[in-house]
Design a protein around this motif. Sequence first.
Motif, PDB file in Angstrom:
ATOM      1  N   ASP A   1      49.811  42.360  39.053  1.00  0.00           N
ATOM      2  CA  ASP A   1      49.202  41.757  40.252  1.00  0.00           C
ATOM      3  C   ASP A   1      48.178  42.713  40.866  1.00  0.00           C
ATOM      4  N   ASP A   2      47.263  43.172  40.023  1.00  0.00           N
ATOM      5  CA  ASP A   2      46.290  44.167  40.448  1.00  0.00           C
ATOM      6  C   ASP A   2      45.027  43.922  39.615  1.00  0.00           C
ATOM      7  N   PRO A   3      43.893  43.657  40.278  1.00  0.00           N
ATOM      8  CA  PRO A   3      42.673  43.373  39.506  1.00  0.00           C
ATOM      9  C   PRO A   3      42.328  44.491  38.523  1.00  0.00           C
ATOM     10  N   ALA A   4      42.662  45.739  38.873  1.00  0.00           N
ATOM     11  CA  ALA A   4      42.319  46.858  37.987  1.00  0.00           C
ATOM     12  C   ALA A   4      43.082  46.764  36.664  1.00  0.00           C
ATOM     13  N   VAL A   5      44.297  46.208  36.711  1.00  0.00           N
ATOM     14  CA  VAL A   5      45.082  46.055  35.479  1.00  0.00           C
ATOM     15  C   VAL A   5      44.412  45.032  34.559  1.00  0.00           C
ATOM     16  N   TRP A   6      43.976  43.917  35.128  1.00  0.00           N
ATOM     17  CA  TRP A   6      43.318  42.887  34.310  1.00  0.00           C
ATOM     18  C   TRP A   6      41.976  43.379  33.792  1.00  0.00           C
ATOM     19  N   ALA A   7      41.223  44.045  34.650  1.00  0.00           N
ATOM     20  CA  ALA A   7      39.900  44.521  34.231  1.00  0.00           C
ATOM     21  C   ALA A   7      40.057  45.486  33.047  1.00  0.00           C
ATOM     22  N   ARG A   8      41.012  46.407  33.171  1.00  0.00           N
ATOM     23  CA  ARG A   8      41.193  47.356  32.075  1.00  0.00           C
ATOM     24  C   ARG A   8      41.716  46.636  30.827  1.00  0.00           C
ATOM     25  N   MET A   9      42.616  45.667  31.036  1.00  0.00           N
ATOM     26  CA  MET A   9      43.154  44.925  29.890  1.00  0.00           C
ATOM     27  C   MET A   9      42.027  44.182  29.166  1.00  0.00           C
ATOM     28  N   TRP A  10      41.157  43.509  29.917  1.00  0.00           N
ATOM     29  CA  TRP A  10      40.058  42.745  29.284  1.00  0.00           C
ATOM     30  C   TRP A  10      39.071  43.674  28.584  1.00  0.00           C
ATOM     31  N   ARG A  11      38.819  44.838  29.178  1.00  0.00           N
ATOM     32  CA  ARG A  11      37.926  45.796  28.512  1.00  0.00           C
ATOM     33  C   ARG A  11      38.536  46.256  27.196  1.00  0.00           C
ATOM     34  N   THR A  12      39.817  46.607  27.254  1.00  0.00           N
ATOM     35  CA  THR A  12      40.494  47.092  26.050  1.00  0.00           C
ATOM     36  C   THR A  12      40.505  46.009  24.979  1.00  0.00           C
ATOM     37  N   MET A  13      40.815  44.791  25.385  1.00  0.00           N
ATOM     38  CA  MET A  13      40.840  43.691  24.419  1.00  0.00           C
ATOM     39  C   MET A  13      39.502  43.531  23.735  1.00  0.00           C
ATOM     40  N   THR A  14      38.451  43.469  24.537  1.00  0.00           N
ATOM     41  CA  THR A  14      37.122  43.240  23.968  1.00  0.00           C
ATOM     42  C   THR A  14      36.774  44.359  22.996  1.00  0.00           C
ATOM     43  N   ASN A  15      37.146  45.569  23.365  1.00  0.00           N
ATOM     44  CA  ASN A  15      36.927  46.706  22.494  1.00  0.00           C
ATOM     45  C   ASN A  15      37.657  46.566  21.162  1.00  0.00           C
ATOM     46  N   LEU A  16      38.843  45.944  21.202  1.00  0.00           N
ATOM     47  CA  LEU A  16      39.654  45.793  19.992  1.00  0.00           C
ATOM     48  C   LEU A  16      39.351  44.483  19.256  1.00  0.00           C
ATOM     49  N   GLY A  17      38.456  43.676  19.803  1.00  0.00           N
ATOM     50  CA  GLY A  17      38.127  42.409  19.151  1.00  0.00           C
ATOM     51  C   GLY A  17      39.072  41.280  19.495  1.00  0.00           C
ATOM     52  N   VAL A  18      39.779  41.410  20.623  1.00  0.00           N
ATOM     53  CA  VAL A  18      40.668  40.344  21.104  1.00  0.00           C
ATOM     54  C   VAL A  18      39.924  39.627  22.229  1.00  0.00           C
ATOM     55  N   VAL A  19      39.904  38.288  22.207  1.00  0.00           N
ATOM     56  CA  VAL A  19      39.120  37.542  23.180  1.00  0.00           C
ATOM     57  C   VAL A  19      39.992  37.084  24.351  1.00  0.00           C
ATOM     58  N   PRO A  20      39.707  37.562  25.570  1.00  0.00           N
ATOM     59  CA  PRO A  20      40.459  37.079  26.735  1.00  0.00           C
ATOM     60  C   PRO A  20      40.262  35.573  26.908  1.00  0.00           C
ATOM     61  N   TYR A  21      41.355  34.833  27.144  1.00  0.00           N
ATOM     62  CA  TYR A  21      41.282  33.370  27.127  1.00  0.00           C
ATOM     63  C   TYR A  21      41.727  32.731  28.450  1.00  0.00           C
TER      64      TYR A  21
END
Length: 437
Positions: free
Chosen positions: A307-327
Amino acid sequence: MTVESGTARTMRMRAVPGARLATLPQVQRLDPAVRRDIRVVSSVLPFKVNNYVLDELIDWDRAPDDPLYRLTFPDRGMLPQPVFDEIAALIDRDAGREELRAAVNQARLSLNPHPGDQLQANVPQGENGALNGLQHKYRETVLVFPGQGQTCHAYCGYCFRWAQFIGVAELKQAVSGPEQALGYLSGHPEVSDVLFTGGDPMIMSTERLRAYVTPLLEPRFEHIRNIRFGTKALSYWPYRFTTDDDADELLRLLERATSLGRHVAVMAHFSHYNELETEACREAIRRIRDTGAVIRAQAPLVRHVNDDPAVWARMWRTMTNLGVVPYYMFVERDTGASQYFELPLRRAVSVYRDAISAVSGLERTARGPVMSASPGKVVLDGTARIAGQDVFCCRFLQARDPDWVGRPFFAKLDEHAVWFDDLKPAFDEPWFWQAEG
Ligand SMILES: *Cc1c(COP(=O)(O)O)cnc(C)c1O
Ligand code: SF4
């Protein structure tokens, strides 16, 4: 390409059910009050972890505040206070089995074990009655619940299927084999997507999965363009894709589907960026991507975990870096331990906005916050003041009637609303889809 065979040492899964959590050595080091809470809560709600979750995901130096601990371990806040007190009193005085069981059953029934009408309302009809184990709510997509896939490698505290895991809600929605699903799909050329779900279909052996997937690759199923698997295995048991005995076979199956022109989507459930940090997870992601399958990621927004925007932002950055698409960023459902995990919708809107505005355009592919409500998937686009009223701006991403998709509509801004059913139309009663016909 050919699938490289896993080189790393095989990991054997050791599952730990809720009843054994309080005896784990890691838990023995926590506060005695925490251990008692674990005993009480795990007698009512289902829990399960395994050696990967315990050894590689949870940071025990931070427990109980560690997000993966919060995701998978019981907490007293998961039960309403009076329920907690009642069960705790019975356990403290070593009440008899029957007495405890009756109180536990009562407690479970008070936790909304059958949320919404999702179970029966969307089951299609075949020639011989309801096709239990299939759901066909949105024109393009059929959900398949394979009978052998109705559990997970570990359990999330917020799971909306919790009641099935402990037999409170019947496991009606499962097919015993592929025949029913294939029969239905062959008669429905409008369906382009099949979503295998559970539980977690990746808990099944590759041999079992193959029986469901291979027929879909035949020419008579050419209308099935997209084959999806809803799974949390990348988080709870990434070895499913690396060193498990039939991991290589599984990757060959995915590769076969992509090489025959199907889009294969692994719909991964990631709740926190820590789940993306282990070597096992990264190796699994690489191997899945090498088959041509696309990994798309979704999770609910929940208190204590993300429940923290910083957690989602970092998660989406990491995903994109790894080739995982946030959905999708989902809103958690109103069942089970929901009072522990829930957030006001107003807060969900601001977490999403703050997170999405902190990342690059490529990393902004997740839509949210989204509620899978009975008329459809509703996204809250934001809040606004219109004609002197504070409102939530809403839109269907999916709807029972495709004609409802994409039409803006407005709900009264309610500070306390946590789910779609709490919302009221802002201007015209009733909702536009109820006014038609
Ligand atoms: C979410 C969902 C789908 C898939 O929706 P997409 O927007 O295509 O990902 C399909 N059926 C049901 C019942 C769902 O809840
Ligand atoms: S992965 Fe999904 S089905 Fe499995 S426990 Fe978590 S929320 Fe429930």
